[in-house]
Structures are given as C-alpha cells and as structure tokens.
Design an enzyme around this catalytic site. Structure first.
Site, PDB file in Angstrom:
ATOM      1  N   PHE A   1       0.857  -1.123   0.156  1.00  0.00           N
ATOM      2  CA  PHE A   1      -0.085  -0.067  -0.103  1.00  0.00           C
ATOM      3  C   PHE A   1       0.833   1.243   0.074  1.00  0.00           C
ATOM      4  O   PHE A   1       0.596   2.204  -0.662  1.00  0.00           O
ATOM      5  CB  PHE A   1      -0.932   0.199   1.363  1.00  0.00           C
ATOM      6  CG  PHE A   1      -2.373  -0.887   0.979  1.00  0.00           C
ATOM      7  CD1 PHE A   1      -2.551  -1.562  -0.062  1.00  0.00           C
ATOM      8  CD2 PHE A   1      -3.144  -0.645   2.081  1.00  0.00           C
ATOM      9  CE1 PHE A   1      -3.728  -2.030  -0.551  1.00  0.00           C
ATOM     10  CE2 PHE A   1      -4.528  -1.452   1.905  1.00  0.00           C
ATOM     11  CZ  PHE A   1      -4.507  -2.162   0.577  1.00  0.00           C
TER      12      PHE A   1
ATOM     13  N   HIS B   1      -6.417 -10.330   8.646  1.00  0.00           N
ATOM     14  CA  HIS B   1      -7.290  -9.574   7.799  1.00  0.00           C
ATOM     15  C   HIS B   1      -7.951 -10.536   6.694  1.00  0.00           C
ATOM     16  O   HIS B   1      -8.682 -10.071   5.691  1.00  0.00           O
ATOM     17  CB  HIS B   1      -6.528  -8.676   6.662  1.00  0.00           C
ATOM     18  CG  HIS B   1      -6.109  -7.534   7.859  1.00  0.00           C
ATOM     19  ND1 HIS B   1      -4.955  -6.850   7.484  1.00  0.00           N
ATOM     20  CD2 HIS B   1      -6.587  -7.041   9.189  1.00  0.00           C
ATOM     21  CE1 HIS B   1      -4.766  -5.862   8.561  1.00  0.00           C
ATOM     22  NE2 HIS B   1      -5.673  -6.234   9.716  1.00  0.00           N
TER      23      HIS B   1
HETATM   24  N1  LIG Z   1      -0.276  -9.129  -0.331  1.00  0.00           N
HETATM   25  C1  LIG Z   1      -1.497  -8.662   0.281  1.00  0.00           C
HETATM   26  O1  LIG Z   1      -2.279  -9.778   0.653  1.00  0.00           O
HETATM   27  C2  LIG Z   1      -1.651  -7.309   0.586  1.00  0.00           C
HETATM   28  C3  LIG Z   1      -1.101  -6.143  -0.244  1.00  0.00           C
HETATM   29  C4  LIG Z   1      -1.530  -4.758  -0.037  1.00  0.00           C
HETATM   30  C5  LIG Z   1      -2.034  -4.481   1.208  1.00  0.00           C
HETATM   31  N2  LIG Z   1      -2.626  -5.543   1.859  1.00  0.00           N
HETATM   32  C6  LIG Z   1      -3.277  -4.998   3.052  1.00  0.00           C
HETATM   33  O2  LIG Z   1      -3.112  -3.727   3.414  1.00  0.00           O
HETATM   34  C7  LIG Z   1      -2.567  -3.272   4.751  1.00  0.00           C
HETATM   35  C8  LIG Z   1      -1.423  -2.766   4.572  1.00  0.00           C
HETATM   36  O3  LIG Z   1      -0.406  -2.840   5.729  1.00  0.00           O
HETATM   37  P1  LIG Z   1       1.160  -3.419   5.543  1.00  0.00           P
HETATM   38  O4  LIG Z   1       1.764  -2.798   6.763  1.00  0.00           O
HETATM   39  O5  LIG Z   1       0.730  -4.872   5.412  1.00  0.00           O
HETATM   40  O6  LIG Z   1       1.653  -2.787   4.411  1.00  0.00           O
HETATM   41  P2  LIG Z   1       2.119  -1.279   3.977  1.00  0.00           P
HETATM   42  O7  LIG Z   1       1.822  -1.259   2.532  1.00  0.00           O
HETATM   43  O8  LIG Z   1       1.521  -0.085   4.645  1.00  0.00           O
HETATM   44  O9  LIG Z   1       3.662  -1.311   4.217  1.00  0.00           O
HETATM   45  C9  LIG Z   1       4.502  -2.220   3.551  1.00  0.00           C
HETATM   46  C10 LIG Z   1       5.931  -2.100   4.053  1.00  0.00           C
HETATM   47  O10 LIG Z   1       6.716  -3.082   3.541  1.00  0.00           O
HETATM   48  C11 LIG Z   1       7.964  -2.345   3.355  1.00  0.00           C
HETATM   49  N3  LIG Z   1       8.392  -3.244   1.993  1.00  0.00           N
HETATM   50  C12 LIG Z   1       7.849  -3.644   0.993  1.00  0.00           C
HETATM   51  N4  LIG Z   1       8.419  -4.394   0.168  1.00  0.00           N
HETATM   52  C13 LIG Z   1       9.376  -4.776   1.070  1.00  0.00           C
HETATM   53  C14 LIG Z   1      10.536  -5.709   1.041  1.00  0.00           C
HETATM   54  N5  LIG Z   1      10.517  -6.433  -0.234  1.00  0.00           N
HETATM   55  N6  LIG Z   1      11.263  -5.949   1.934  1.00  0.00           N
HETATM   56  C15 LIG Z   1      11.456  -5.240   3.059  1.00  0.00           C
HETATM   57  N7  LIG Z   1      10.238  -4.416   3.319  1.00  0.00           N
HETATM   58  C16 LIG Z   1       9.310  -4.081   2.276  1.00  0.00           C
HETATM   59  C17 LIG Z   1       7.653  -1.087   2.728  1.00  0.00           C
HETATM   60  O11 LIG Z   1       8.698  -0.271   3.098  1.00  0.00           O
HETATM   61  C18 LIG Z   1       6.515  -0.584   3.865  1.00  0.00           C
HETATM   62  O12 LIG Z   1       6.757   0.059   5.100  1.00  0.00           O
HETATM   63  C19 LIG Z   1      -2.588  -4.740   5.497  1.00  0.00           C
HETATM   64  O13 LIG Z   1      -3.708  -4.447   6.218  1.00  0.00           O
HETATM   65  C20 LIG Z   1      -3.000  -5.721   4.525  1.00  0.00           C
HETATM   66  O14 LIG Z   1      -4.122  -6.547   4.888  1.00  0.00           O
HETATM   67  C21 LIG Z   1      -2.453  -6.853   1.629  1.00  0.00           C
END
Ligand SMILES: NC(=O)c1ccc[n+]([C@@H]2O[C@H](COP(=O)([O-])OP(=O)(O)OC[C@H]3O[C@@H](n4cnc5c(N)ncnc54)[C@H](O)[C@@H]3O)[C@@H](O)[C@H]2O)c1
Ligand SMILES: [Zn+2]
Length: 240
Positions: free
Chosen positions: A32, A118
């Site tokens: 996100f 979630h």
């Molecule tokens: N894959 C999924 O299921 C998915 C995808 C997007 C959002 N979401 C949902 O959205 C919400 C977002 O919160 P969040 O905290 O999970 O995501 P977020 O997007 O808020 O944060 C992701 C974090 O991960 C870091 N990041 C990204 N790729 C990385 C990597 N390869 N190595 C190290 N760090 C990395 C970023 O710097 C960022 O701080 C959650 O509630 C989730 O349910 C889920």
C-alpha cells in the site's frame, strides 16, 4: 547485523513471524504505502475508502471493480520469505505466522500455522445463505458475484470498519505472548489494531526487517532497513 540475526534464529526454537504486504512484494503483489504502492496510484477514491465496509455495502459494483483489478493474486507464487518461513516451521523453530496479508501465499508455500488477521481472498461467503465460494469464482464473475440463491457474495476479507475474527486474534496473541523471538517484516505497522498486537510480545528479541522505518523501530533489539530477500538469503540455519 546479519550475523546477529543469524545467531538469534539459530538459538531460538520459539520464533513467531509477524508480516505485512512487504512479504509479498517480491511475489509481484503491490503493497500500500511504498512509492509504487496502491496508495500512490490514481483512483477516483482512495483505497482505504474503497476497501471499507460502508463502501462495499453502498458501492458494491465499484468495490468489485477495484478488488478484481488490484487484489487478484490467485496466480502469484511464494517468495523467498514465504519459503524460508515454511522451512523454519518444518524444522520446529517457527511456531506461527501472523499476517496482515490476504493473498494466501504462506499456505501456498506450505506453512501450517498461519493466522490471517485480515482474512483471505480464497474464502468468500454469500451474505444471504452463507454458502462458501473459492477465489476463482469471485475473480472470474461478471460485475458483482451473486450466489445461486440471489444473495451477494462477500470476500472473507476484513474491510476497514469491520472487526477482526475473534479466534484469529486470540490465537495470534497467544503466539506473541509465548514467543521468545519475534521477527516483524514488510509492514509499515500503521494499520490498527493489527500493529498493536506486537505489544503482547514479551520475549527476548524483537527484530524488524523493513525497507522503510516504522514507529516500532526504537523498541527493537535489531532493526534492518533492507529488503527481506537480501536479509534472508544470508541466513544460514543449521538443519535446513
Ligand atoms: N499481499 C497482500 O495481501 C496485501 C497487499 C497490499 C495490502 N494489503 C493489506 O493492506 C494493509 C497494509 O499494511 P501493511 O503494513 O501490510 O503494508 P504497507 O504497504 O503499509 O507497508 C508495507 C511495508 O513493507 C515495506 N516493504 C515493501 N516491500 C518490502 C521488501 N521486499 N522488503 C522489506 N520491506 C518491504 C515497505 O517499506 C512498507 O513499509 C494490510 O492490512 C494488508 O491487509 C495486503
Ligand atoms: Zn446464497
């Protein structure tokens, strides 16, 4: 830093992993809040608004348009991190994974104890009769997915404004309370209440691996601002 993490992992047989969207970016799923994350794409509404309970109820068709365009990860494959955690569980060191992700990739990698705070795109229910539907049926439906009974099908995904599942929360807290090493990775720790569960951890070492800084960095024994893959590729676990 890597040496320190290596030592912590090798010395513990009671590890819990707490992850977020960053765990799956290497599987090709957007997070996100990174630069190219979903929040920085141009939509008529912001994702937090679209992925809310009220929006689902009042703008179901618009919700499903966004959901199908952005949340379909049925064909994505597990990353280094998913596979690493599966092995760590297999050898008895990892007691559980608590994830904010809804993509089901930990299960796809073979992990057994996964708490999906979630929910999951793989579970969907008719709001009228409760009938279960898999992910494919929803993502391949035209416009709004409708049950045989005429009811609207809703993903078992916790939308903003909805409560978390009780059993999942209790089990997650249990894991955190009993862990000796907590590894938090790929999460901005900004989504409440999920992020606050970390407060239940009372064990020896909290490790945070994340590209960007988080609000919990100052509480950790070890913080690594790097990609999860870069870090985990360098970890050598005895026996795996
Ligand atoms: N894959 C999924 O299921 C998915 C995808 C997007 C959002 N979401 C949902 O959205 C919400 C977002 O919160 P969040 O905290 O999970 O995501 P977020 O997007 O808020 O944060 C992701 C974090 O991960 C870091 N990041 C990204 N790729 C990385 C990597 N390869 N190595 C190290 N760090 C990395 C970023 O710097 C960022 O701080 C959650 O509630 C989730 O349910 C889920
Ligand atoms: Zn039905």
């Amino acid at each position: 830093m890597i040496d320190e993490l290596n030592k912590m992992i090798n010395e513990s047989d009671n590890i819990v992993f707490f992850g977020g969207a960053g765990v799956s970016t290497e599987s090709g799923i957007k997070d996100f809040r990174s630069k190219d994350g979903l929040y920085n794409m141009k939509y008529k509404y912001n994702p937090e608004e679209i992925l809310s309970h009220n929006f689902f109820i009042n703008n179901t068709s618009e919700f499903y348009k966004f959901y199908k365009e952005n949340m379909n990860c049925l064909n994505n494959e597990p990353s280094t991190c998913h596979t690493f955690l599966k092995k760590l569980e297999e050898c008895g060191k990892l007691k559980g994974i608590i994830t904010q992700n809804i993509d089901g990739l930990h299960q796809k990698a073979g992990s057994k104890c996964v708490m999906e705070l979630h929910g999951s795109i793989y579970r969907n229910y008719c709001m009228k009769c409760g009938k279960f539907y898999g992910g494919k049926e929803v993502f391949e439906s035209k416009d709004i997915p409708i049950c045989n009974c005429g009811g609207i099908i809703k993903p078992d995904v916790v939308l903003y404004g909805e409560a978390l599942d009780n059993y999942t929360v209790e089990k997650s807290i249990d894991l955190l309370k009993n862990a000796d090493l907590l590894i938090v990775a790929g999460t901005s720790l900004t989504v409440y209440p999920a992020s606050s569960f970390i407060n239940y951890f009372n064990g020896r070492n909290l490790v945070i691996i994340n590209n960007d800084p988080t609000n919990y960095d100052n509480r950790a024994s070890l913080v690594i601002h790097d990609s999860i893959k870069n870090v985990l590729d360098k970890i050598k676990i005895q026996g795996i």
